[in-house]
Enzyme design. Structure first.
Site, mmCIF file in Angstrom:
data_model
loop_
_atom_site.group_PDB
_atom_site.id
_atom_site.type_symbol
_atom_site.label_atom_id
_atom_site.label_comp_id
_atom_site.label_asym_id
_atom_site.label_seq_id
_atom_site.Cartn_x
_atom_site.Cartn_y
_atom_site.Cartn_z
ATOM 1 N NE ARG A 175 41.407 4.349 22.686
ATOM 2 C CZ ARG A 175 42.242 5.178 23.311
ATOM 3 N NH1 ARG A 175 43.195 5.765 22.637
ATOM 4 N NH2 ARG A 175 42.139 5.403 24.593
ATOM 5 N NE ARG A 179 29.569 -2.623 16.958
ATOM 6 C CZ ARG A 179 30.238 -3.025 18.033
ATOM 7 N NH1 ARG A 179 29.587 -3.221 19.172
ATOM 8 N NH2 ARG A 179 31.523 -3.238 17.961
ATOM 9 N NE ARG A 251 44.513 11.787 33.917
ATOM 10 C CZ ARG A 251 44.128 12.680 34.830
ATOM 11 N NH1 ARG A 251 44.860 13.770 35.067
ATOM 12 N NH2 ARG A 251 43.020 12.488 35.517
ATOM 13 C CD GLU A 302 40.894 1.680 35.854
ATOM 14 O OE1 GLU A 302 40.499 0.490 35.812
ATOM 15 O OE2 GLU A 302 41.276 2.287 34.846
ATOM 16 C CE1 TYR A 350 45.874 2.240 26.400
ATOM 17 C CE2 TYR A 350 45.383 1.535 24.165
ATOM 18 C CZ TYR A 350 45.274 1.367 25.524
ATOM 19 O OH TYR A 350 44.559 0.303 26.013
ATOM 20 C CG ASP A 352 44.817 -1.951 22.205
ATOM 21 O OD1 ASP A 352 44.689 -1.802 23.435
ATOM 22 O OD2 ASP A 352 43.970 -1.584 21.388
HETATM 23 P P1 FAD Z 1 55.008 -2.567 29.805
HETATM 24 O O1 FAD Z 1 54.011 -3.657 29.940
HETATM 25 O O2 FAD Z 1 54.745 -1.269 30.435
HETATM 26 O O3 FAD Z 1 56.432 -3.123 30.220
HETATM 27 C C1 FAD Z 1 57.541 -2.292 30.461
HETATM 28 C C2 FAD Z 1 58.367 -2.920 31.575
HETATM 29 O O4 FAD Z 1 59.589 -2.194 31.700
HETATM 30 C C3 FAD Z 1 57.697 -2.860 32.936
HETATM 31 O O5 FAD Z 1 57.620 -4.151 33.506
HETATM 32 C C4 FAD Z 1 58.603 -1.953 33.768
HETATM 33 O O6 FAD Z 1 58.701 -2.377 35.124
HETATM 34 C C5 FAD Z 1 59.950 -2.121 33.066
HETATM 35 N N1 FAD Z 1 60.838 -0.985 33.240
HETATM 36 C C6 FAD Z 1 60.563 0.312 33.007
HETATM 37 N N2 FAD Z 1 61.645 1.073 33.267
HETATM 38 C C7 FAD Z 1 62.626 0.235 33.669
HETATM 39 C C8 FAD Z 1 63.985 0.427 34.072
HETATM 40 N N3 FAD Z 1 64.560 1.629 34.085
HETATM 41 N N4 FAD Z 1 64.706 -0.670 34.451
HETATM 42 C C9 FAD Z 1 64.143 -1.912 34.416
HETATM 43 N N5 FAD Z 1 62.865 -2.135 34.042
HETATM 44 C C10 FAD Z 1 62.118 -1.082 33.669
HETATM 45 N N6 FAD Z 1 45.995 -3.707 25.677
HETATM 46 C C11 FAD Z 1 45.097 -4.526 25.072
HETATM 47 O O7 FAD Z 1 45.395 -5.080 24.008
HETATM 48 N N7 FAD Z 1 43.879 -4.797 25.668
HETATM 49 C C12 FAD Z 1 43.508 -4.229 26.837
HETATM 50 O O8 FAD Z 1 42.398 -4.478 27.318
HETATM 51 C C13 FAD Z 1 44.420 -3.331 27.475
HETATM 52 N N8 FAD Z 1 44.092 -2.751 28.633
HETATM 53 C C14 FAD Z 1 44.954 -1.869 29.207
HETATM 54 C C15 FAD Z 1 44.569 -1.251 30.393
HETATM 55 C C16 FAD Z 1 45.411 -0.341 31.000
HETATM 56 C C17 FAD Z 1 44.986 0.315 32.278
HETATM 57 C C18 FAD Z 1 46.666 -0.025 30.390
HETATM 58 C C19 FAD Z 1 47.577 1.004 31.001
HETATM 59 C C20 FAD Z 1 47.075 -0.672 29.233
HETATM 60 C C21 FAD Z 1 46.218 -1.593 28.621
HETATM 61 N N9 FAD Z 1 46.590 -2.261 27.458
HETATM 62 C C22 FAD Z 1 45.688 -3.101 26.845
HETATM 63 C C23 FAD Z 1 47.916 -2.046 26.837
HETATM 64 C C24 FAD Z 1 48.996 -3.044 27.324
HETATM 65 O O9 FAD Z 1 49.162 -2.892 28.713
HETATM 66 C C25 FAD Z 1 50.302 -2.773 26.563
HETATM 67 O O10 FAD Z 1 50.109 -3.044 25.190
HETATM 68 C C26 FAD Z 1 51.509 -3.591 27.028
HETATM 69 O O11 FAD Z 1 51.643 -3.587 28.408
HETATM 70 C C27 FAD Z 1 52.782 -3.003 26.393
HETATM 71 O O12 FAD Z 1 53.891 -3.784 26.763
HETATM 72 P P2 FAD Z 1 55.329 -3.117 26.936
HETATM 73 O O13 FAD Z 1 56.277 -4.236 27.140
HETATM 74 O O14 FAD Z 1 55.606 -2.168 25.816
HETATM 75 O O15 FAD Z 1 55.219 -2.195 28.232
HETATM 76 N N1 UDP Z 2 35.012 6.870 27.326
HETATM 77 C C1 UDP Z 2 33.967 7.517 27.940
HETATM 78 N N2 UDP Z 2 33.042 6.774 28.602
HETATM 79 C C2 UDP Z 2 33.114 5.436 28.717
HETATM 80 C C3 UDP Z 2 34.183 4.779 28.090
HETATM 81 C C4 UDP Z 2 35.125 5.525 27.399
HETATM 82 O O1 UDP Z 2 33.878 8.736 27.892
HETATM 83 O O2 UDP Z 2 32.239 4.835 29.355
HETATM 84 C C5 UDP Z 2 36.009 7.704 26.609
HETATM 85 C C6 UDP Z 2 37.247 7.976 27.481
HETATM 86 O O3 UDP Z 2 37.682 9.296 27.223
HETATM 87 C C7 UDP Z 2 38.242 6.963 26.966
HETATM 88 C C8 UDP Z 2 37.868 6.898 25.475
HETATM 89 O O4 UDP Z 2 36.452 7.041 25.443
HETATM 90 O O5 UDP Z 2 39.568 7.370 27.163
HETATM 91 C C9 UDP Z 2 38.281 5.624 24.779
HETATM 92 O O6 UDP Z 2 37.669 4.510 25.413
HETATM 93 P P1 UDP Z 2 38.452 3.170 25.685
HETATM 94 O O7 UDP Z 2 37.524 2.171 26.222
HETATM 95 O O8 UDP Z 2 39.252 2.857 24.456
HETATM 96 O O9 UDP Z 2 39.371 3.658 26.873
HETATM 97 P P2 UDP Z 2 40.802 3.227 27.386
HETATM 98 O O10 UDP Z 2 41.136 1.889 26.795
HETATM 99 O O11 UDP Z 2 41.638 4.357 26.920
HETATM 100 O O12 UDP Z 2 40.630 3.170 28.875
#
Ligand code: FAD
Ligand code: UDP
Length: 385
Positions: A175, A179, A251, A302, A350, A352
């Site tokens: 991912r 560069r 996780r 975090e 996972y 986006d």
């Molecule tokens: P969710 O957002 O998880 O929504 C699911 C919902 O279902 C939740 O509100 C939950 O409460 C509800 N639910 C679950 N079970 C039940 C139940 N039994 N009854 C009622 N409600 C329930 N994407 C990016 O494009 N850019 C980013 O920078 C990025 N950063 C991220 C960072 C983190 C730490 C994480 C974890 C994800 C990140 N993502 C990012 C991904 C992004 O969060 C997801 O693409 C998006 O949230 C997916 O939407 P969803 O509706 O599928 O799931």
């Molecule tokens: N990663 C790392 N060091 C960093 C950033 C990312 O080792 O400073 C690794 C880590 O295992 C991570 C993966 O590269 O899960 C992918 O990075 P990304 O930024 O896509 O992480 P995520 O969105 O999964 O948090």
């Protein structure tokens, strides 16, 4: 076409986008979410004390190459330009990520031009004996070599995933680009930005339709499906089946919130590459909205750990053991009439935000085509194995 009643479990992007498309086609939609807010994990909330827009479940940056998805999100939010530029602290210095010419020159105390750096990395650092990298570690050794791997990736990855990089698939590191110029944009995608009023405001716009009813603080149970023609379930796949075959590994993250009078770190995301710093990164939320001015600051330290029952599932682990269990749940899911498992948790991937929206639009289109053809609504399940 007769109007159907659909239940969306989850008011995140999946439930909102599918619900909106079906509502616009004349169907009645109910959305339930166990939380007290919409938006799922993209939820943003303005902090009452400081006025900073906080990404409550971790930093979210919107980026995509999908023009239709980009125009979709721009219908519901005003996106302002935002480029994700990540820094990392390691060995007492701050470096630029993803690994780029600045990182390489700083790390090796050199002044190389692009082609010199390319030769240096490929001839003196990379382990070219690895021809087909399988693990995260092999991928790193093959493309950046041991020194950069140990400074930036090894410790971070052990903290993030709770296991050694030799046990993780190469795809996780793929991912991130390497560069040989000074481009420090974390993403490759053509479109990148941040919604001016946050993601929850955008998702509220998507849900704002006369045929959509949202019920918060409402946890789904299977009896709720009665009276609906079909359920779209974006909660955890194993949770739908009451974990009867066991739990899929995730996780979870702990966010240690703190405030600061001023600018704490000068950027939105600072990673910590070394294993002896217990957290993976610090996010300073006000930097996600560079068009706003705030004297005070809200930061999240975090930490990542294995999810226990009751924890919020964040990252699916998807190693060999989990994939075998996933296969068994997929079999159950495929046999569950009138329920489609969608989104990040429903398909145990996972995803986006842009991919979530793309899949949601495609799912809704497939449902509408089936209804149009007079077919039964069977479960639609993307290939997740
Ligand atoms: P969710 O957002 O998880 O929504 C699911 C919902 O279902 C939740 O509100 C939950 O409460 C509800 N639910 C679950 N079970 C039940 C139940 N039994 N009854 C009622 N409600 C329930 N994407 C990016 O494009 N850019 C980013 O920078 C990025 N950063 C991220 C960072 C983190 C730490 C994480 C974890 C994800 C990140 N993502 C990012 C991904 C992004 O969060 C997801 O693409 C998006 O949230 C997916 O939407 P969803 O509706 O599928 O799931
Ligand atoms: N990663 C790392 N060091 C960093 C950033 C990312 O080792 O400073 C690794 C880590 O295992 C991570 C993966 O590269 O899960 C992918 O990075 P990304 O930024 O896509 O992480 P995520 O969105 O999964 O948090």
């Amino acid at each position: 076409m007769k109007a159907s009643r659909f239940l969306m479990v989850g008011a995140g992007l999946s439930g909102a986008v599918i619900g909106r498309a079906l509502a616009e086609a004349g169907h009645e939609i109910t959305v339930v979410d166990s939380r007290d807010h919409i938006g799922g994990n993209c939820h943003t909330q303005r902090d009452a004390d400081t006025g900073v827009m906080v990404h409550v479940y971790g930093p979210h940056i919107f980026h995509t190459d999908d023009e239709e998805v980009w125009s979709y999100v721009n219908r519901y939010a005003n996106f302002l330009p935002y480029k994700n530029r990540v820094k990392t602290t390691s060995r007492g210095q701050v470096f630029s990520l993803p690994v780029n010419l600045h990182t390489i020159n700083q790390f090796f105390a050199k002044t190389m031009r692009p082609d010199e750096a390319h030769s240096f990395i490929t001839e003196e650092q990379a382990d070219t004996s690895i021809t087909d990298p399988q693990s995260f570690e092999e991928q790193a050794m093959r493309f950046v070599g041991r020194e950069l791997y140990e400074a930036f990736f090894k410790g971070y990855t052990i903290k993030q995933w709770g296991c050694h990089p030799s046990e993780l698939p190469a795809s996780i590191l793929k991912r991130l680009p390497v560069r040989f110029n000074y481009d420090d944009n974390y993403f490759f995608h053509q479109f990148q930005g941040m919604p001016e009023n946050g993601y929850t405001d955008m998702i509220s716009g998507i849900l704002d339709h006369p045929s959509i009813t949202v019920k918060l603080n409402t946890t789904f149970d299977r009896n709720m499906a009665e009276g609906f023609n079909h359920v779209f379930y974006s909660g955890p796949l194993d949770g739908y089946f009451d974990y009867e075959l066991g739990r899929l590994g995730y996780r979870t993250l702990d966010f240690e919130r703190f405030t600061y009078d001023g600018d704490y770190q000068g950027c939105a995301v600072m990673n910590y590459g070394e294993e002896d710093v217990p957290y993976t990164r610090i996010t300073e939320h006000k930097h996600f909205a560079p068009w706003e001015t705030h004297d005070r600051s809200v930061c999240y330290r975090e930490y990542s750990r294995a999810a226990q029952p009751g924890d919020i599932p964040y990252y699916p682990i998807r190693q060999v053991k989990e994939k075998a269990l996933l296969g068994e749940y997929v079999e159950l899911a495929n046999k569950t009439a009138n329920v489609t498992f969608v989104g990040r948790l429903g398909t145990y991937r996972y995803l986006d935000m842009d991919v979530t929206i793309r899949e949601s639009l495609d799912t809704a289109a497939a449902v509408l085509a089936s209804l149009e053809a007079g077919d039964d609504l069977k479960p639609f399940f993307v290939s997740v194995l």
